[in-house]
Write an enzyme that holds these catalytic residues in place. Structure first.
Site, PDB file in Angstrom:
ATOM      1  N   GLY A  14       0.748  -0.888   0.437  1.00  0.00           N
ATOM      2  CA  GLY A  14      -0.028   0.586   0.167  1.00  0.00           C
ATOM      3  C   GLY A  14       1.068   1.165   0.466  1.00  0.00           C
ATOM      4  O   GLY A  14       2.146   0.716  -0.853  1.00  0.00           O
ATOM      5  N   CYS A  15       1.287   2.541   0.493  1.00  0.00           N
ATOM      6  CA  CYS A  15       1.386   3.778   0.732  1.00  0.00           C
ATOM      7  C   CYS A  15       2.441   2.970   1.187  1.00  0.00           C
ATOM      8  O   CYS A  15       2.476   2.724   2.515  1.00  0.00           O
ATOM      9  CB  CYS A  15       1.010   4.221   1.197  1.00  0.00           C
ATOM     10  SG  CYS A  15       1.069   6.200   1.061  1.00  0.00           S
TER      11      CYS A  15
END
Length: 181
Positions: A14-15
């Site tokens: 993810g981020c």
């Protein structure tokens, strides 16, 4: 100064602001660099280009660690429990191939360990693990504003809403692996 034989781990969950914040807390981790890997376009990608989802890159971190303090396997277990490895191209509200769960291995030994950890972790998840395992071809460091993001912006809304709960879970699940305060 002590000469350490550092190894590297390159993962995306993810981020990269989230994964960087998690791995910055781990004993034996010397450096964490946010960046991009796995893309198919030439040149050095920018954040804006990667966020478009058109470059094929994933937001990743590259972790330099001391294997005499923390093993590659332990880092992968922390990685697998710090994001949802069962959602394809999505982590929370972040959606697209740039947010995929991925382990970029540096050599065959890392590939074998990654496959073993995923197999070992699978029974703990209700849904199938979709984490990609791919060879690392290139790592591009992200722009400076993305490095040490949590350390420099911990009171920002995203950090308090998304990263702080991940760090709380890390403290709960892996307290023995954390750097002292």
């Amino acid at each position: 100064m002590e000469n350490k034989n550092l190894e590297q781990l390159t993962v995306g969950g993810g981020c990269f602001w989230c994964t960087e914040a998690v791995f910055d807390q781990i004993k034996g981790v010397e450096m964490v660099v946010s960046g991009y890997s796995g893309g198919t376009v030439p040149g050095i990608p920018t954040y804006r280009e990667v966020c478009s989802g058109l470059t094929g890159h994933a937001e990743v971190i590259q972790v330099s660690f001391d294997p005499s303090v923390v093993s590659f396997e332990d880092l992968l277990i922390i990685f697998m429990t710090s994001h949802d490895p069962t959602t394809l191209n999505r982590q929370g509200a972040d959606q697209g191939t740039q947010y995929r769960s991925v382990i970029f291995y540096h050599d065959e030994k890392q590939k074998q360990i990654a496959e073993s950890v995923i197999k070992e972790m699978a029974p703990y998840y209700e849904n199938a693990i979709v984490t990609e395992i791919s060879p690392l071809e290139k790592f591009h460091p992200a722009e400076g504003s993305h490095q040490d993001y949590y350390a420099n912006n911990s009171s920002q809304g995203y950090c308090t809403a998304v990263i702080n709960p991940k760090l709380a879970r890390l403290r709960e699940m892996h307290a023995d692996k954390l750097k002292s305060a």
